[in-house]
Design a protein around this motif. Structure first.
Motif, PDB file in Angstrom:
ATOM      1  N   PHE A  39      -6.208   3.547  63.363  1.00 19.97           N
ATOM      2  CA  PHE A  39      -6.804   2.518  62.526  1.00 19.97           C
ATOM      3  C   PHE A  39      -7.229   1.340  63.387  1.00 19.97           C
ATOM      4  O   PHE A  39      -8.329   0.837  63.268  1.00 19.97           O
ATOM      5  N   HIS A  40      -6.319   0.864  64.204  1.00 23.71           N
ATOM      6  CA  HIS A  40      -6.708  -0.081  65.230  1.00 23.71           C
ATOM      7  C   HIS A  40      -7.163   0.814  66.381  1.00 23.71           C
ATOM      8  O   HIS A  40      -6.973   2.031  66.340  1.00 23.71           O
ATOM      9  N   GLU A 120      -4.148   8.851  54.776  1.00 23.13           N
ATOM     10  CA  GLU A 120      -2.758   8.536  55.038  1.00 23.13           C
ATOM     11  C   GLU A 120      -2.615   7.134  55.632  1.00 23.13           C
ATOM     12  O   GLU A 120      -1.786   6.343  55.193  1.00 23.13           O
ATOM     13  N   GLN A 121      -3.431   6.845  56.622  1.00 19.78           N
ATOM     14  CA  GLN A 121      -3.352   5.528  57.248  1.00 19.78           C
ATOM     15  C   GLN A 121      -3.709   4.435  56.256  1.00 19.78           C
ATOM     16  O   GLN A 121      -3.078   3.384  56.217  1.00 19.78           O
ATOM     17  N   SER A 123      -3.438   4.538  53.014  1.00 15.54           N
ATOM     18  CA  SER A 123      -2.459   4.374  51.937  1.00 15.54           C
ATOM     19  C   SER A 123      -1.195   3.677  52.410  1.00 15.54           C
ATOM     20  O   SER A 123      -0.398   3.227  51.601  1.00 15.54           O
ATOM     21  N   SER A 124      -0.993   3.595  53.715  1.00 11.15           N
ATOM     22  CA  SER A 124       0.178   2.842  54.169  1.00 11.15           C
ATOM     23  C   SER A 124      -0.231   1.561  54.903  1.00 11.15           C
ATOM     24  O   SER A 124       0.562   1.003  55.644  1.00 11.15           O
ATOM     25  N   SER A 125      -1.437   1.128  54.662  1.00  7.98           N
ATOM     26  CA  SER A 125      -1.891  -0.121  55.273  1.00  7.98           C
ATOM     27  C   SER A 125      -1.988  -1.202  54.194  1.00  7.98           C
ATOM     28  O   SER A 125      -1.968  -0.901  53.010  1.00  7.98           O
ATOM     29  N   PRO A 126      -2.081  -2.443  54.606  1.00 11.11           N
ATOM     30  CA  PRO A 126      -2.171  -3.515  53.609  1.00 11.11           C
ATOM     31  C   PRO A 126      -3.490  -3.487  52.834  1.00 11.11           C
ATOM     32  O   PRO A 126      -3.624  -4.164  51.837  1.00 11.11           O
ATOM     33  N   TYR A 127      -4.463  -2.686  53.304  1.00 11.10           N
ATOM     34  CA  TYR A 127      -5.746  -2.615  52.595  1.00 11.10           C
ATOM     35  C   TYR A 127      -5.586  -2.064  51.177  1.00 11.10           C
ATOM     36  O   TYR A 127      -6.362  -2.413  50.296  1.00 11.10           O
ATOM     37  N   PHE A 132      -5.982  -1.351  44.634  1.00 14.71           N
ATOM     38  CA  PHE A 132      -5.075  -1.164  43.526  1.00 14.71           C
ATOM     39  C   PHE A 132      -5.490  -1.942  42.296  1.00 14.71           C
ATOM     40  O   PHE A 132      -5.091  -1.605  41.182  1.00 14.71           O
ATOM     41  N   ARG A 136      -5.082   1.774  39.679  1.00  9.35           N
ATOM     42  CA  ARG A 136      -3.651   1.582  39.855  1.00  9.35           C
ATOM     43  C   ARG A 136      -2.968   2.824  40.428  1.00  9.35           C
ATOM     44  O   ARG A 136      -1.940   2.736  41.079  1.00  9.35           O
TER      45      ARG A 136
ATOM     46  N   HIS B  40      -1.707  -2.810  62.883  1.00  9.76           N
ATOM     47  CA  HIS B  40      -2.392  -3.881  63.587  1.00  9.76           C
ATOM     48  C   HIS B  40      -2.085  -5.111  62.754  1.00  9.76           C
ATOM     49  O   HIS B  40      -1.563  -5.006  61.650  1.00  9.76           O
ATOM     50  N   GLN B 121       2.901   5.013  58.584  1.00  7.46           N
ATOM     51  CA  GLN B 121       1.868   4.540  59.493  1.00  7.46           C
ATOM     52  C   GLN B 121       2.014   5.203  60.858  1.00  7.46           C
ATOM     53  O   GLN B 121       1.029   5.602  61.475  1.00  7.46           O
ATOM     54  N   SER B 124       0.789   8.797  61.026  1.00  6.72           N
ATOM     55  CA  SER B 124      -0.659   9.047  61.026  1.00  6.72           C
ATOM     56  C   SER B 124      -1.360   8.224  62.105  1.00  6.72           C
ATOM     57  O   SER B 124      -2.564   7.999  62.023  1.00  6.72           O
ATOM     58  N   HIS B 183       4.007   1.987  40.760  1.00  3.79           N
ATOM     59  CA  HIS B 183       3.368   2.841  39.762  1.00  3.79           C
ATOM     60  C   HIS B 183       4.370   3.367  38.753  1.00  3.79           C
ATOM     61  O   HIS B 183       4.016   3.659  37.621  1.00  3.79           O
TER      62      HIS B 183
END
Lengths: 205, 205, 205, 205
Positions: A39-40, A120-121, A123-127, A132, A136, B40, B121, B124, B183
Motif C-alpha cells: 500500500f505504501h 485485504e489491505q 479493508s484493514s487500512s484507515p481508508y 463505511f 455499512r 503507513h 495489514q 497482505s 457491523h
DNA sequence: CATGAATGAGGATTCATTCAT
DNA sequence: GATGAATGAATCCTCATTCAT
C-alpha cells in the motif's frame, strides 16, 4: 439519423471510452503495484508511469491519492460482483449457486491476486472509514442479499446474516490467500470440499 | 554469594526487564498507531514519542523499521498463541477444545483490535515474504498442529490441513472484523453458533 | 559556583546560541532571497542551502513555510525597533527625537533593503491576517506609542493616532523605496528636508 | 459606404470590444484573486475560471503569466490615473487640486482595495524591474508632472520632485491601507486633515 | 545506553504551459 | 479563436536513519 448526430455520438463515445479506459488503466496499474510493493511503496509517480500517463494526469481524474484508493475500491467491488454473479447461473438451485458463487469468488481472486491483495489491505487500512458511510457492510449489496435470500427461502439456517456472511467471505479470502501464497494449490475438487464444509454447517437438510 | 554478585544480578535483571519492557512499550505503541493511522502514517518518530523514548533509542532495539515490524509480528504471534491455547483447557475433549480455541481467538482479537489490524495489514504487505522463509504457514506451529491432530485422532474429516486451517482462520478473522467494525456484536452465544457451522462441516460424526 | 554548574551553563548557552544563530541564519537567508526573487520564487530548498542547513532542518525550527514567514515578520519588527529607538537619543527633545527616529528608520531600510522588501511584501500578502490578531496596528507598540506621547505631551497636533502614524510610516517606506530603487539618492540633508515636511504639518508651534 | 464595409467595421468593433472586454474580465478576476489569495496562490487556472474562460484562452491574450501581470500593472495605472485626474477639477486652484487628487487617490484605493493590494505587491516584487525600463518613476507621467508643475509655478517649495512625490504617494498608500485593514475609518474630514499635514509642509505661504 | 537535532532522498501535489480537437 | 485535457518540472513537506553529545 443525420450524419451530424452520428458524428456527435461517435465523438462522445470516443471520449467516454478514453476517459473510462484511462481510469481503468490507472486502476490496473495501481493494483499491480500495490500487490507488488504494498500500500505504501507505491508512489503516484510510478502508478502514472505504469499507466502510461503523466503524474499530473492522475490529478485530473482523482483529487488525491486517497480518492484514487477509495475509487479503486469501488472499481474492484464492481469487477468482483460481475465476476461472481454469472447470469448463466441464475437458474441454478440455491445450493448449487451457493457453491458456484463461492468458487467463482475464490477463482476470481486466484486469477486476480492483485484484487485480493488490494481488498485485504484496503479493508484493514484507515481508508475503510471513508466507504463505511455509504456501505455499512462490505458486499452487503450483492453477497449479503444472496445469503439473506437463502435464509428467507428456507435453504439456509436462520442465523444472523452477519454470521453467515463472515463465514462465507472469511473462507473465500483465506482459501484464496492460501493458494496465492503457494501454501496449497486449490483445484476445483479442493474448492468443492472447502465450500462443502461451510455449506454443510449452514444448509437446512 | 557476595553482595557484589547479587548487586550485578540485580542490575542485570533490571536491565533485562527494562529491555523487555521497553521493547514491549515500543511494540504496543506501534500497534496502537498502526491501528489508528495505518501501516503507513506511523512514523518511527511517533512510535518513539508514544512509547516514551527518543527516536534514536528505537534503533538500539531494532536495526530498521522493517525489523521492528517483523519482530512485532513475532511478538503478536506469541501473544496470540498464549491467549488461545489455555493450559486449563488442555484436558477438554477435542470438540470442545476446537470450539474453545476458536472462541478464544475471536475474543482475543475483539479485545485487542490493534492486533487484528496489524496481523491483517502485515499478512497482505510485502513484509510477509520475510517471515515466510522461516514459517511457511502462518500459525502452522500451533493452530495447524492442533488441527492436524484432529485429523489423525479421527475427530476431523480427512481433508488437507490447508483446507481446514483456511476455514478455521478465515472465519476467526472475518468474525472478529465484523464485530470490531461494528457491523454486528458477537456475543458468546453468537460465537458458538458461528463455530458450530464450521465444526459441523469438519467433524466426523 | 561549582564547576558542574558552570559547565551546564556553558552548554546551555552554547545550545541557546546555536539555536538562535541557526534561526537567524535561516531568517537572513530568507530575507536575501525574498528580496531578490520575490515572495514566491524562494523555495525552502534554496533558503536551506543559503543558510547552510538541510531542507529538513528548516522544519525543525518552523512547522511550515507560512510559519517561517510569520516568525520572520516578528524578527524583522524586533530588529527594526531596536535600530530606530536608540537609547542614546532618549533624552533628546521631542522634535529632535521625532526627526531622529524617522531618519533612523529610513536609514535602516536603506541599509537593509531586504527588510523593506520583506515588510512591504508581507504587509500586502494574505499572511498579515495571521499577525493582526495579536497586533492590530503594525508598529503600534513602539512607533505609535511614541507618536501618541507626542500628542499627549502637546508637541503634536491633536489628530487621530492613525492619521499621524499613516503619515509617518508612509513617508518612511516611500522614501526608502525611492532611494533603494535608485530613483533618488537621499543624503542626510535630503532626509532632513523630507521629515521637515511632515513635522511642519504635525507639530504645534 | 458599402454594406460589406459596414459589416466588417461592425465585426471589428465587436471583436475589439470582446477582446477588450475579455482582457478586462481577466484583469479584474486576477485582481480579485490576488487580493484574496496573494500574488502566489493565484494560479492561471483559477483566473481563467473566475473570468469565465478556458485556461488556454488566457494564452491567446498573454504570452505568459508574467506578461499578464505586467500588462495588469499598466491597466491599473490607467484606471487610477483616470480616476484621480478628474476633468471637472482641471480649473481648480493648485492647492485645491493638490488636495483633491490626494483624496481622489485614497478614495479610489478604498473603493478598489484589490488595486491597492496589487500595486503594493507588484511594487515589491521582482516584476517591477520589467516596468522600470520604460518608467523609471512610478507615476512620473501624471502625478510627478502635476507635482513638478507645483514647483515651477511657485505653489510648492523648491524641493526635489522625488522628495515631494515620496511624501505624496507614501501617505496615499499608507492612509488607504490603514482604512482597508480596518484600523481606522477615514471619512472625508479625516482625509482632509491628513492631506493638510503634508500640504502645510510643502506649500509656499 | 539514551538522546534528539540534523540529514536529504523521496513522495504527494501544484501549476504554468502546450496542443490536439 | 476557444477549449481543457495532458504534461512534467518544481515545490512543499515527511520521515527513516545517523551521529555527536
Amino acid at each position: 439519423m443525420s450524419l451530424v448526430f452520428l458524428f456527435l455520438c461517435d465523438r462522445m463515445n470516443v471520449r467516454l471510452n478514453s476517459l473510462a479506459e484511462k481510469k481503468a488503466a490507472i486502476f490496473e496499474s495501481t493494483l499491480q503495484l500495490i500487490k507488488e510493493y504494498g500500500f505504501h511503496g507505491t508512489p503516484i509517480s510510478q502508478i502514472a508511469q505504469e499507466a502510461g500517463v503523466a503524474t499530473g494526469t492522475i490529478y485530473h481524474y482523482f483529487t488525491s491519492k486517497e480518492e484514487l484508493i477509495i475509487e479503486l475500491f469501488g472499481y474492484c467491488r464492481t469487477q468482483i460482483t460481475q465476476a461472481i454473479f454469472k447470469s448463466e447461473e441464475l437458474s441454478l438451485p440455491y445450493a448449487e449457486r451457493f457453491v458456484s458463487i463461492w468458487i467463482n469468488f475464490v477463482t476470481y481472486y486466484i486469477r486476480h491476486p492483485e484484487m485480493l491483495s488490494f481488498m485485504e489491505q484496503f479493508s484493514s487500512s484507515p481508508y475503510v472509514k471513508a466507504v463505511f458511510c455509504e456501505n455499512r457492510i462490505f458486499f452487503q449489496d450483492e453477497v449479503s442479499n444472496f445469503l439473506s435470500k437463502g435464509v428467507t427461502s428456507g435453504h439456509i439456517k436462520s442465523l444472523d446474516i452477519n454470521i453467515i456472511s463472515a463465514v462465507f467471505l472469511g473462507t473465500v479470502a483465506a482459501t484464496a490467500k492460501k493458494h496465492i501464497n503457494g501454501h496449497f494449490t486449490f483445484k476445483e475438487e479442493d474448492m468443492k470440499k472447502t465450500v462443502a464444509i461451510i455449506w454443510d454447517g449452514i444448509k437446512i437438510y
